[in-house]
Design a protein around this motif. Structure first.
Motif, PDB file in Angstrom:
ATOM      1  N   TYR A 202       0.845  -1.185   0.000  1.00 26.73           N
ATOM      2  CA  TYR A 202       0.000   0.000   0.000  1.00 26.73           C
ATOM      3  C   TYR A 202       0.884   1.240   0.000  1.00 26.73           C
ATOM      4  O   TYR A 202       1.892   1.274   0.694  1.00 26.73           O
ATOM      5  N   PRO A 203       0.562   2.286  -0.755  1.00 27.58           N
ATOM      6  CA  PRO A 203       1.413   3.488  -0.821  1.00 27.58           C
ATOM      7  C   PRO A 203       1.641   4.104   0.558  1.00 27.58           C
ATOM      8  O   PRO A 203       0.690   4.340   1.306  1.00 27.58           O
ATOM      9  N   PHE A 204       2.897   4.331   0.898  1.00 31.16           N
ATOM     10  CA  PHE A 204       3.222   4.902   2.203  1.00 31.16           C
ATOM     11  C   PHE A 204       3.273   6.422   2.090  1.00 31.16           C
ATOM     12  O   PHE A 204       4.331   7.026   1.960  1.00 31.16           O
ATOM     13  N   LYS A 205       2.104   7.005   2.101  1.00 31.14           N
ATOM     14  CA  LYS A 205       1.988   8.446   2.001  1.00 31.14           C
ATOM     15  C   LYS A 205       1.205   8.953   3.207  1.00 31.14           C
ATOM     16  O   LYS A 205       0.847   8.193   4.093  1.00 31.14           O
ATOM     17  N   LYS A 206       0.942  10.245   3.211  1.00 31.06           N
ATOM     18  CA  LYS A 206       0.176  10.822   4.303  1.00 31.06           C
ATOM     19  C   LYS A 206      -1.317  10.786   4.015  1.00 31.06           C
ATOM     20  O   LYS A 206      -2.087  11.503   4.657  1.00 31.06           O
ATOM     21  N   GLN A 207      -1.721   9.966   3.064  1.00 31.96           N
ATOM     22  CA  GLN A 207      -3.143   9.788   2.806  1.00 31.96           C
ATOM     23  C   GLN A 207      -3.798   9.167   4.042  1.00 31.96           C
ATOM     24  O   GLN A 207      -3.202   8.343   4.724  1.00 31.96           O
ATOM     25  N   ILE A 208      -5.025   9.545   4.281  1.00 37.78           N
ATOM     26  CA  ILE A 208      -5.680   9.178   5.532  1.00 37.78           C
ATOM     27  C   ILE A 208      -5.758   7.668   5.736  1.00 37.78           C
ATOM     28  O   ILE A 208      -5.494   7.160   6.822  1.00 37.78           O
ATOM     29  N   TRP A 209      -6.066   6.914   4.669  1.00 38.13           N
ATOM     30  CA  TRP A 209      -6.189   5.468   4.851  1.00 38.13           C
ATOM     31  C   TRP A 209      -4.835   4.790   5.035  1.00 38.13           C
ATOM     32  O   TRP A 209      -4.735   3.768   5.715  1.00 38.13           O
ATOM     33  N   SER A 210      -3.809   5.345   4.466  1.00 35.21           N
ATOM     34  CA  SER A 210      -2.468   4.811   4.694  1.00 35.21           C
ATOM     35  C   SER A 210      -2.099   4.944   6.161  1.00 35.21           C
ATOM     36  O   SER A 210      -1.539   4.024   6.768  1.00 35.21           O
ATOM     37  N   VAL A 211      -2.417   6.096   6.750  1.00 35.64           N
ATOM     38  CA  VAL A 211      -2.131   6.323   8.175  1.00 35.64           C
ATOM     39  C   VAL A 211      -3.007   5.439   9.053  1.00 35.64           C
ATOM     40  O   VAL A 211      -2.531   4.809  10.002  1.00 35.64           O
ATOM     41  N   ILE A 212      -4.307   5.376   8.738  1.00 33.52           N
ATOM     42  CA  ILE A 212      -5.234   4.581   9.556  1.00 33.52           C
ATOM     43  C   ILE A 212      -4.842   3.111   9.558  1.00 33.52           C
ATOM     44  O   ILE A 212      -4.825   2.462  10.610  1.00 33.52           O
ATOM     45  N   ASN A 213      -4.544   2.555   8.382  1.00 31.84           N
ATOM     46  CA  ASN A 213      -4.175   1.138   8.311  1.00 31.84           C
ATOM     47  C   ASN A 213      -3.033   0.804   9.256  1.00 31.84           C
ATOM     48  O   ASN A 213      -3.062  -0.197   9.973  1.00 31.84           O
ATOM     49  N   ARG A 214      -2.023   1.652   9.263  1.00 34.05           N
ATOM     50  CA  ARG A 214      -0.833   1.371  10.075  1.00 34.05           C
ATOM     51  C   ARG A 214      -1.094   1.597  11.561  1.00 34.05           C
ATOM     52  O   ARG A 214      -0.617   0.840  12.404  1.00 34.05           O
ATOM     53  N   ILE A 215      -1.863   2.631  11.877  1.00 38.91           N
ATOM     54  CA  ILE A 215      -2.209   2.876  13.282  1.00 38.91           C
ATOM     55  C   ILE A 215      -3.045   1.724  13.830  1.00 38.91           C
ATOM     56  O   ILE A 215      -2.845   1.269  14.960  1.00 38.91           O
ATOM     57  N   VAL A 216      -3.986   1.245  13.023  1.00 43.59           N
ATOM     58  CA  VAL A 216      -4.896   0.190  13.475  1.00 43.59           C
ATOM     59  C   VAL A 216      -4.159  -1.111  13.738  1.00 43.59           C
ATOM     60  O   VAL A 216      -4.321  -1.729  14.797  1.00 43.59           O
ATOM     61  N   ILE A 217      -3.328  -1.570  12.811  1.00 46.58           N
ATOM     62  CA  ILE A 217      -2.645  -2.854  12.997  1.00 46.58           C
ATOM     63  C   ILE A 217      -1.726  -2.802  14.213  1.00 46.58           C
ATOM     64  O   ILE A 217      -1.650  -3.761  14.990  1.00 46.58           O
TER      65      ILE A 217
END
Length: 279
Positions: A202-217
């Motif tokens: 998944y693209p490692f950018k500051k896009q909201i879902w990129s951040v959420i995915n990593r915070i959640v796991i």
């Protein structure tokens, strides 16, 4: 041999041994006394006695002195330069020394999943240990105590391990199933390794879902590990629904601290997580 690459010294009044700490450990007190070099001697005082040479007794006894020179005197402020592993002379800093001394391994593809500015440090650390399979799980402890029997504190079925806890265990599987409804990836595996592989792509950018995915796991791994330890060491239990609510409450608070722009992705994330960002 010295445990570092080297100093390039331009000193006048500095204490000799402060500049050469490794020498102080190498040359024993008797050998220092025999050549009349005191612990508080300065560079200038040393050069008045021996000039550009090391004492002959030292050179015969300690081969390391064939590899280093007596520091030079200059009419300028005292300074210390570091010779890097590449042979470059740079200003001395502990950061540069550490970079030269430490063993450098290839950067892992998953490092952006664990280490990024919005991540909670303690969550990142536990996730990092889980990915490296370095958590003190029962499958590892059983190797130290073969006579003791173990069972997972969450499901009481088999000894726990990283693979079992994330998310083969019936308890953690329920937590994971609930939390997956809060992510865009609905078909994620019940194996932590497979989940990390998906997130790697998944693209490692500051896009909201990129951040959420990593915070959640990271939050799920942290709170499951915390629940496991609370049951073992404190006798305190929460059901999977209660733990899921705890994780969601934390993540919602964390997401509210993010600065976001008004986009379709942000609006979608706000609806799923029931968050109203003031964009």
């Amino acid at each position: 041999m010295f445990p570092f690459h080297g100093y390039e010294l331009f000193l006048k009044t500095s204490n000799f041994w402060e500049c050469f700490d490794p020498l102080y450990l190498t040359v024993n007190k008797r050998d220092r006394y025999n050549v009349r070099i005191q612990d508080n001697i300065s560079i200038a005082e040393y050069r008045q006695i021996y000039g550009d040479e090391w004492p002959e007794e030292w050179k015969l006894k300690y081969p390391v002195f064939d590899q280093i020179q007596v520091p030079m005197l200059q009419n300028r402020e005292d300074m210390i330069k570091w010779v890097t592993r590449n042979g470059d002379i740079v200003n001395y800093s502990t950061g540069q020394v550490w970079c030269d001394l430490r063993c450098s391994n290839a950067i892992k593809d998953w490092h952006h999943i664990v280490w990024f500015s919005q991540m909670v440090p303690k969550h990142a650390f536990i996730l990092w240990l889980a990915i490296w399979n370095r958590l003190s799980t029962q499958d590892r402890m059983s190797k130290w105590n073969l006579s003791k029997s173990y069972s997972c504190a969450l499901c009481d079925e088999v000894p726990d391990s990283v693979a079992h806890l994330f998310f083969e265990c019936s308890y953690s599987r329920k937590v994971w199933e609930i939390m997956k409804t809060k992510l865009l990836f609905k078909g994620l595996s019940y194996k932590i390794g497979s989940v990390i592989e998906v997130l790697e792509k998944y693209p490692f950018k500051k896009q909201i879902w990129s951040v959420i995915n990593r915070i959640v796991i990271a939050a799920i791994v942290y709170y499951i590990w915390q629940e496991r330890n609370s049951r073992i060491f404190k006798g305190m239990k929460r059901d999977s629904q209660g733990l899921s609510m705890k994780v969601q409450e934390f993540i919602k608070v964390k997401l509210l601290t993010l600065k976001v722009k008004h986009t379709k992705s942000v609006q979608q994330a706000g609806e799923i997580w029931q968050i109203n960002w003031n964009c």
